[in-house]
Enzyme design. Structure first.
Site, mmCIF file in Angstrom:
data_model
loop_
_atom_site.group_PDB
_atom_site.id
_atom_site.type_symbol
_atom_site.label_atom_id
_atom_site.label_comp_id
_atom_site.label_asym_id
_atom_site.label_seq_id
_atom_site.Cartn_x
_atom_site.Cartn_y
_atom_site.Cartn_z
ATOM 1 N N GLU A 117 0.719 -1.070 -0.058
ATOM 2 C CA GLU A 117 0.035 -0.123 -0.003
ATOM 3 C C GLU A 117 0.825 1.319 -0.043
ATOM 4 O OE1 GLU A 117 -2.423 0.334 3.590
ATOM 5 O OE2 GLU A 117 -3.464 2.052 2.867
ATOM 6 N N LYS A 162 -6.593 -3.882 22.725
ATOM 7 C CA LYS A 162 -6.765 -4.691 21.617
ATOM 8 C C LYS A 162 -8.211 -5.562 21.910
ATOM 9 C CE LYS A 162 -3.277 -4.825 18.791
ATOM 10 N NZ LYS A 162 -3.609 -4.798 17.239
ATOM 11 N N CYS A 201 5.034 -1.547 21.913
ATOM 12 C CA CYS A 201 4.173 -2.917 22.619
ATOM 13 C C CYS A 201 4.888 -3.541 23.750
ATOM 14 C CB CYS A 201 3.468 -3.781 21.525
ATOM 15 S SG CYS A 201 3.012 -3.096 20.108
#
Lengths: 68, 427
Positions: free
Chosen positions: B146, B235, B401
């Site tokens: 992309e 999440k 994270c």
């Protein structure tokens, strides 16, 4: 203060752990992942294909309107 | 609609983080870590979370000296019940950052890399392994392609292969659900700049219940139960977004058998702390396990996938692949060290030759973590059309994270700061 040093120690130790996982990996480039290539070959075609767009891409919503 | 849930759609979990009024001392520590000013309450009085401002990152939770913030969703018992059901294929989707933190609640030193022990403990518990590092590699294929499409469109006027629009530059990464919600609630004008690629967790769920069910697990999609194992509280929110029922829609469109009620791509999300509780409940001592292999096609991953858990890791993984795809030549040095480290904003410029157009281009990238401290100038620059960057990675949590709101704290406790704070009046 000492606890924040402890926190920063954890951040550095975990960061190092992941870079170690990378440094010792046999394959280090995503496009050389044979399982991912098999997924494209058997099922999704290639990146941005119609199947990929449907299952691997998404849209987002403007939530700010609700706040004003 | 309930006034308190105006920024949530039907089906979404409105606010993953709440504050236990009995534990809160009103010390304001949480406010110093909250990226969005979502915590209200005067100093010395009980604090509350404004769920419409909250992006569910959990930084308040891991930094409260009193352990007052908690997660409103605890799927440990539900997952345990599914693991006990022999008719259900329970797929454990393990994020990169879990493998360097899950050892801590079992007494191992911080940062111990325990992938093999983790696989062994999870297989013993009844999980089938889908390493989310596999889905991270898949994310690089989609998000990297992309990006190349957006860059070639901006530079050379290239059109989309399947028609349709091509998003603007800079492209922002979209793996971090707290960052995505931050954009949606604070800077919706930047939504077109977000990569349309799903996060690895959501790609994993969609793949597990389509290709995975049919060709890897050989079971019906509705008997696959997908569990994200994440270093992240946001999440849990992400999995509840209504668009993430794509496997059900896909199966139905293709004429496959699908129950009338849609099933989610991800059925449950366990934080790293939740996984430790689940394993302990099942009397599995991860530290005592021998190394095991993942044992499925979906356990195969590369070094690029695993560094997704560190700030700068997504960008580095994307640059590695983009370089090879654009230039058609191998990398002389695999590491992009400029995007590593804990500096608030890191940037790099990579000059390469796009073989398709025979032209030299310089790709400018930036990496931002710790949204609270670092994001405003970067997004304001993009809003004003003055951003020098083509591709920007954003992770909410300081360090990425690996320091997510779902990670273990102080080995066993609830806070980094500890309960003794002599500088505060009440202690």
């Amino acid at each position: 203060r000492s606890a924040l040093i402890n926190r920063n120690h954890h951040i550095q130790a975990r960061t190092k752990g992941l870079y170690q996982d990378d440094a010792t990996a046999k394959i280090r480039l995503s496009h050389e992942n044979q399982a991912v290539m098999k997924l494209y070959k058997d099922f999704a075609g290639k990146p941005l294909s119609p199947v990929s767009e449907e299952l691997l891409h998404t849209k987002y919503v403007n939530r700010m309107k609700a706040l004003s | 609609m309930n006034q308190e849930t105006k920024t949530y759609r039907k089906g979404e979990i409105p606010g993953i983080i709440a504050i236990n009024a009995r534990e809160c001392k009103g010390c304001d520590a949480c406010k110093r870590f909250c990226p969005t000013g979502a915590i209200t309450g005067m100093f010395g009085t009980t604090h509350r979370v404004d769920v419409d401002r909250c992006i569910s990152c959990g930084q308040c939770l891991i930094n409260c000296p009193f352990g007052a913030p908690y997660e409103t969703v605890d799927p440990v018992d539900e997952v345990a019940a599914k693991l006990a059901d022999k008719h259900v294929t329970v797929v454990g989707i393990i994020a990169p950052a879990v493998r360097v933190a899950i050892g801590e609640p079992f007494g191992m030193p911080a940062g111990s890399l325990v992938t093999g022990k983790m696989y062994s403990a999870m297989k013993k518990a009844g999980f089938v392994i889908l390493d989310n590092n596999f889905a991270a590699d898949l994310t690089i294929m989609e998000e990297g392609t992309e990006f190349i499409q957006r860059a070639r469109h901006a530079l050379f006027g290239e059109k989309a292969e399947h028609g349709g629009g091509i998003g603007p530059l800079p492209q922002f990464t979209s793996c971090c659900p707290a960052w995505v919600r931050f954009v949606e609630t604070n800077y919706p004008a930047l939504i077109p700049n977000l990569s349309s690629a799903k996060s690895p967790q959501q790609m994993a769920g969609a793949v597990a219940k389509t290709y995975g069910a049919a060709q890897v697990f050989n079971v019906a999609p509705e008997s696959v139960y997908t569990v994200g194992i994440m270093p992240c509280t946001a999440k849990k929110f992400e999995a509840s977004r209504p668009e993430f029922q794509s496997a059900w829609h896909f199966t139905k469109e293709k004429g496959g058998s699908a129950p009338s009620a849609p099933y989610p791509d991800i059925d449950a999300v366990l934080t790293t702390r939740d996984l430790a509780r689940l394993l302990k409940k099942m009397k599995i001592n991860l530290a005592a396990e021998n190394d095991a292999e993942g044992g499925t096609l979906f356990a195969e991953y590369t070094g690029a996938g695993t560094i997704f858990g560190n700030t700068g890791g997504v960008m580095e993984a994307a640059l590695r692949t983009a370089w090879v795809v654009l230039t058609g030549t191998p990398l002389s040095k695999i590491e992009f060290t400029a995007v590593r480290g804990l500096k608030g904003v890191k940037s790099a410029a990579v000059t390469l030759r796009d073989r398709k157009y025979g032209k030299e281009v310089t790709v400018k990238v930036a990496v931002v973590h710790d949204i609270r401290a670092n994001i405003r100038p970067i997004v304001e620059e993009v809003m004003a059309g003055r951003s020098p960057y083509h591709f920007i990675e954003v992770m909410n949590c300081p360090g990425g994270c690996i320091n997510g709101g779902g990670q273990p704290v102080c080995d066993t406790g609830s806070s980094w700061i500890g309960r003794v704070l002599p500088s505060f009046a009440w202690s």
